[in-house]
Design a protein around this motif. Structure first.
Motif, PDB file in Angstrom:
ATOM      1  N   ALA A 180      -8.637  20.782  -0.419  1.00 11.57           N
ATOM      2  CA  ALA A 180      -9.206  19.455  -0.664  1.00 11.57           C
ATOM      3  C   ALA A 180      -8.117  18.488  -1.140  1.00 11.57           C
ATOM      4  O   ALA A 180      -8.068  17.327  -0.709  1.00 11.57           O
ATOM      5  N   LYS A 181      -7.246  18.947  -2.017  1.00  9.14           N
ATOM      6  CA  LYS A 181      -6.156  18.113  -2.539  1.00  9.14           C
ATOM      7  C   LYS A 181      -5.241  17.653  -1.411  1.00  9.14           C
ATOM      8  O   LYS A 181      -4.913  16.470  -1.288  1.00  9.14           O
ATOM      9  N   PHE A 182      -4.816  18.592  -0.578  1.00  4.56           N
ATOM     10  CA  PHE A 182      -3.922  18.238   0.530  1.00  4.56           C
ATOM     11  C   PHE A 182      -4.611  17.301   1.511  1.00  4.56           C
ATOM     12  O   PHE A 182      -4.000  16.364   2.026  1.00  4.56           O
ATOM     13  N   GLN A 183      -5.889  17.539   1.800  1.00  8.50           N
ATOM     14  CA  GLN A 183      -6.629  16.677   2.725  1.00  8.50           C
ATOM     15  C   GLN A 183      -6.710  15.248   2.181  1.00  8.50           C
ATOM     16  O   GLN A 183      -6.548  14.292   2.935  1.00  8.50           O
ATOM     17  N   ARG A 184      -6.951  15.105   0.884  1.00 12.29           N
ATOM     18  CA  ARG A 184      -6.987  13.766   0.267  1.00 12.29           C
ATOM     19  C   ARG A 184      -5.625  13.087   0.388  1.00 12.29           C
ATOM     20  O   ARG A 184      -5.544  11.892   0.689  1.00 12.29           O
ATOM     21  N   ASN A 185      -4.544  13.842   0.161  1.00 12.98           N
ATOM     22  CA  ASN A 185      -3.201  13.268   0.271  1.00 12.98           C
ATOM     23  C   ASN A 185      -2.923  12.787   1.692  1.00 12.98           C
ATOM     24  O   ASN A 185      -2.413  11.680   1.907  1.00 12.98           O
ATOM     25  N   VAL A 186      -3.252  13.616   2.677  1.00 14.75           N
ATOM     26  CA  VAL A 186      -3.016  13.267   4.081  1.00 14.75           C
ATOM     27  C   VAL A 186      -3.844  12.038   4.459  1.00 14.75           C
ATOM     28  O   VAL A 186      -3.341  11.103   5.111  1.00 14.75           O
ATOM     29  N   GLU A 187      -5.093  12.009   4.052  1.00 16.78           N
ATOM     30  CA  GLU A 187      -5.961  10.863   4.363  1.00 16.78           C
ATOM     31  C   GLU A 187      -5.447   9.596   3.691  1.00 16.78           C
ATOM     32  O   GLU A 187      -5.420   8.530   4.298  1.00 16.78           O
ATOM     33  N   ARG A 188      -5.023   9.688   2.441  1.00 15.65           N
ATOM     34  CA  ARG A 188      -4.480   8.527   1.732  1.00 15.65           C
ATOM     35  C   ARG A 188      -3.229   8.002   2.437  1.00 15.65           C
ATOM     36  O   ARG A 188      -3.049   6.789   2.586  1.00 15.65           O
ATOM     37  N   ASP A 189      -2.368   8.914   2.914  1.00 12.97           N
ATOM     38  CA  ASP A 189      -1.167   8.503   3.652  1.00 12.97           C
ATOM     39  C   ASP A 189      -1.556   7.714   4.904  1.00 12.97           C
ATOM     40  O   ASP A 189      -0.959   6.669   5.207  1.00 12.97           O
TER      41      ASP A 189
ATOM     42  N   PRO B 115       0.827  -1.210   0.000  1.00 11.04           N
ATOM     43  CA  PRO B 115       0.000   0.000   0.000  1.00 11.04           C
ATOM     44  C   PRO B 115       0.861   1.261   0.000  1.00 11.04           C
ATOM     45  O   PRO B 115       1.812   1.366   0.767  1.00 11.04           O
ATOM     46  N   GLY B 116       0.557   2.193  -0.872  1.00 10.76           N
ATOM     47  CA  GLY B 116       1.269   3.459  -0.943  1.00 10.76           C
ATOM     48  C   GLY B 116       2.580   3.403  -1.706  1.00 10.76           C
ATOM     49  O   GLY B 116       3.264   4.411  -1.821  1.00 10.76           O
ATOM     50  N   LYS B 117       2.968   2.229  -2.205  1.00 13.10           N
ATOM     51  CA  LYS B 117       4.241   2.059  -2.926  1.00 13.10           C
ATOM     52  C   LYS B 117       5.372   2.783  -2.189  1.00 13.10           C
ATOM     53  O   LYS B 117       5.897   3.801  -2.671  1.00 13.10           O
TER      54      LYS B 117
ATOM     55  N   ARG C  17      -1.928   2.574   7.826  1.00 11.40           N
ATOM     56  CA  ARG C  17      -2.761   1.631   8.572  1.00 11.40           C
ATOM     57  C   ARG C  17      -2.744   0.256   7.909  1.00 11.40           C
ATOM     58  O   ARG C  17      -2.594  -0.762   8.582  1.00 11.40           O
ATOM     59  N   ALA C  18      -2.891   0.226   6.590  1.00 10.73           N
ATOM     60  CA  ALA C  18      -2.888  -1.038   5.849  1.00 10.73           C
ATOM     61  C   ALA C  18      -1.548  -1.751   5.990  1.00 10.73           C
ATOM     62  O   ALA C  18      -1.506  -2.973   6.187  1.00 10.73           O
ATOM     63  N   LEU C  19      -0.471  -1.016   5.929  1.00 10.71           N
ATOM     64  CA  LEU C  19       0.851  -1.618   6.104  1.00 10.71           C
ATOM     65  C   LEU C  19       1.006  -2.210   7.503  1.00 10.71           C
ATOM     66  O   LEU C  19       1.522  -3.327   7.666  1.00 10.71           O
ATOM     67  N   ARG C  20       0.553  -1.475   8.517  1.00  4.36           N
ATOM     68  CA  ARG C  20       0.641  -1.993   9.895  1.00  4.36           C
ATOM     69  C   ARG C  20      -0.163  -3.284  10.056  1.00  4.36           C
ATOM     70  O   ARG C  20       0.288  -4.228  10.704  1.00  4.36           O
TER      71      ARG C  20
END
Length: 146
Positions: free
Chosen positions: A88-97, A46-48, A102-105
């Protein structure tokens, strides 16, 4: 109001890379010089992540302060035009991170984020990353997540 034409803005945005950025190359060079070996941009994670240490189950993300909205950082300035779009763009980036970490953990991986502004303090950066990774020869070292 944007001071560039639509074509000029498009050309500038097209030059922005997601891989092999100057901060990422600086981290890679420092770690390689210390003897650490890693994989790059694993598509199956996730997230490459920028740097992957499979035997340690650890990854390092090298984030640009502007694009990932580094809180309290002078590099992470809000553009003066089209602020709703950028927020909105920055919020999407932060949320995706957050979702990717979380997925990696959940998959058993530990994560570390290195920020672009940290690159200029090489000694501190090297200390932080080597503390996270553990000794060069160590394998499967349990580390903290950040």
């Amino acid at each position: 109001m944007d001071t560039l034409t639509k074509a000029q803005r498009s050309e500038r945005m097209a030059r922005i890379r997601s891989k092999d950025t100057a901060p990422e190359l600086a981290v890679r060079q420092a770690l390689f010089a210390l003897g650490y070996r890693y994989q790059l941009h694993r598509q199956d994670l996730p997230g490459k992540p920028d740097l992957v240490f499979p035997s340690r189950k650890k990854v390092v993300f090298v984030h640009g302060c502007f694009w990932h909205a580094h809180a309290g950082c002078s590099i992470a300035n809000m553009p003066k035009s089209r602020t709703e779009f950028w927020q909105a763009k920055f919020q999407r980036n932060v949320e995706r991170d957050k979702v990717n970490k979380r997925a990696l953990r959940r998959m058993g991986w530990s994560t570390l984020t290195v920020w672009e502004c940290e690159i200029k303090h090489t000694d501190r950066l090297v200390r932080r990353v080597t503390n996270y990774l553990g000794p060069k020869g160590a394998k499967k070292n349990k580390g903290r997540s950040s």
